[in-house]
Design an enzyme around this catalytic site. Sequence first.
Site, PDB file in Angstrom:
ATOM      1  N   LEU A 189       0.819  -1.212   0.000  1.00  0.00           N
ATOM      2  CA  LEU A 189       0.000   0.000   0.000  1.00  0.00           C
ATOM      3  C   LEU A 189       0.859   1.271   0.000  1.00  0.00           C
ATOM      4  O   LEU A 189       1.897   1.305   0.642  1.00  0.00           O
ATOM      5  CB  LEU A 189      -0.917  -0.014   1.224  1.00  0.00           C
ATOM      6  CG  LEU A 189      -1.989  -1.101   1.187  1.00  0.00           C
ATOM      7  CD1 LEU A 189      -2.684  -1.211   2.536  1.00  0.00           C
ATOM      8  CD2 LEU A 189      -3.002  -0.808   0.105  1.00  0.00           C
ATOM      9  N   ASP A 219     -10.920   4.963   5.817  1.00  0.00           N
ATOM     10  CA  ASP A 219      -9.989   5.392   4.770  1.00  0.00           C
ATOM     11  C   ASP A 219      -9.611   4.168   3.950  1.00  0.00           C
ATOM     12  O   ASP A 219      -8.916   3.268   4.432  1.00  0.00           O
ATOM     13  CB  ASP A 219      -8.741   6.021   5.388  1.00  0.00           C
ATOM     14  CG  ASP A 219      -9.062   7.295   6.139  1.00  0.00           C
ATOM     15  OD1 ASP A 219      -9.909   8.065   5.645  1.00  0.00           O
ATOM     16  OD2 ASP A 219      -8.485   7.510   7.220  1.00  0.00           O
ATOM     17  N   LEU A 220     -10.042   4.124   2.715  1.00  0.00           N
ATOM     18  CA  LEU A 220      -9.897   2.945   1.872  1.00  0.00           C
ATOM     19  C   LEU A 220      -8.449   2.471   1.802  1.00  0.00           C
ATOM     20  O   LEU A 220      -7.558   3.226   1.407  1.00  0.00           O
ATOM     21  CB  LEU A 220     -10.423   3.247   0.465  1.00  0.00           C
ATOM     22  CG  LEU A 220     -10.374   2.090  -0.535  1.00  0.00           C
ATOM     23  CD1 LEU A 220     -11.272   0.940  -0.070  1.00  0.00           C
ATOM     24  CD2 LEU A 220     -10.793   2.589  -1.922  1.00  0.00           C
ATOM     25  N   ASP A 221      -8.223   1.217   2.187  1.00  0.00           N
ATOM     26  CA  ASP A 221      -6.908   0.561   2.106  1.00  0.00           C
ATOM     27  C   ASP A 221      -5.826   1.305   2.876  1.00  0.00           C
ATOM     28  O   ASP A 221      -4.648   1.240   2.521  1.00  0.00           O
ATOM     29  CB  ASP A 221      -6.492   0.394   0.638  1.00  0.00           C
ATOM     30  CG  ASP A 221      -7.441  -0.522  -0.114  1.00  0.00           C
ATOM     31  OD1 ASP A 221      -7.939  -1.480   0.497  1.00  0.00           O
ATOM     32  OD2 ASP A 221      -7.687  -0.277  -1.308  1.00  0.00           O
ATOM     33  N   GLU A 222      -6.195   2.028   3.917  1.00  0.00           N
ATOM     34  CA  GLU A 222      -5.203   2.757   4.704  1.00  0.00           C
ATOM     35  C   GLU A 222      -5.275   2.414   6.190  1.00  0.00           C
ATOM     36  O   GLU A 222      -4.758   3.147   7.025  1.00  0.00           O
ATOM     37  CB  GLU A 222      -5.368   4.266   4.483  1.00  0.00           C
ATOM     38  CG  GLU A 222      -5.040   4.708   3.067  1.00  0.00           C
ATOM     39  CD  GLU A 222      -5.058   6.213   2.913  1.00  0.00           C
ATOM     40  OE1 GLU A 222      -5.005   6.916   3.936  1.00  0.00           O
ATOM     41  OE2 GLU A 222      -5.130   6.693   1.762  1.00  0.00           O
TER      42      GLU A 222
END
Length: 277
Positions: A189, A219-222
């Site tokens: 990521l 928070d998308l993919d965070e």
Amino acid sequence: MKHILRIACSDEKGLIYRISNVLFENNFNIDRNDEFVDSEKNLFFMRTEFSGDCDVQNLKNTLQEILPEDAKINLTLNKVKNVVILVTKEHHCLSDLLIRNEFNEMNFNVLSVIGNYDILKDLTEKFDIPFHYIPAENISREEHQQKIVEILQQYDFDYIVLAKFMRILTPEFVKKFKHKIINIHHSFLPAFIGANPYKQAHERGVKMIGATSHFVTDDLDEGPIIYQDIIKVNHSQNAKDLAKLGKEVEKKVLAEALKLVFNDKVFIDENKTVIFE
């Protein structure tokens, strides 16, 4: 009985002594102990495995009295974690988890699988695990996820695993299951986010590909990262080759992340993790 004690609090002198002394005075045997101090934040983390008959609430109350006011105490039996898996179309992560579940290779028990396609229904039911098909066509994301929640309410689970579940979760869903949803992402990521990541990687001429497992947040993919790994590649491999290799690293990363979580080795500190491997 084996218990796992996890403590996170402000750091100060004598914490390890005080905690160990409480366990000693209650006639517990410490089987393993790990600790870490984040000097920048002045935070103390400690994970202790101990054996003995335990009055959980009484022990937590005793520890709270000798620890800083901000102490977060988690005390559980070292038990198998119950899991519900969400999927879409790809089988590689699901099949790996189903096999590990079948042969008791990890500290978990798969209760059911939920999919927005029924492609993986036959595979799931071969392992005598119920599959719930909830199509997402012609309904809103909120309606679809409410249907998933209704299925989830049938099960007493500890975690939700997104085994290539290719739909964005609503903030309401994430909030409802805070720190209980674990995802596998197809890259280190945040590189190559979105659709067809291996085509993007191939076009960029990357020299390694990887995967990341993390807790899901708004928070998308965070969200807080649990485990990552890579495979080296070169110019002779095309996008299909990278996708094949990528699936292998995704399976490994997800499995390793789940081992850590299911054995209570992960602390979440804001958007980071502290992990005792």
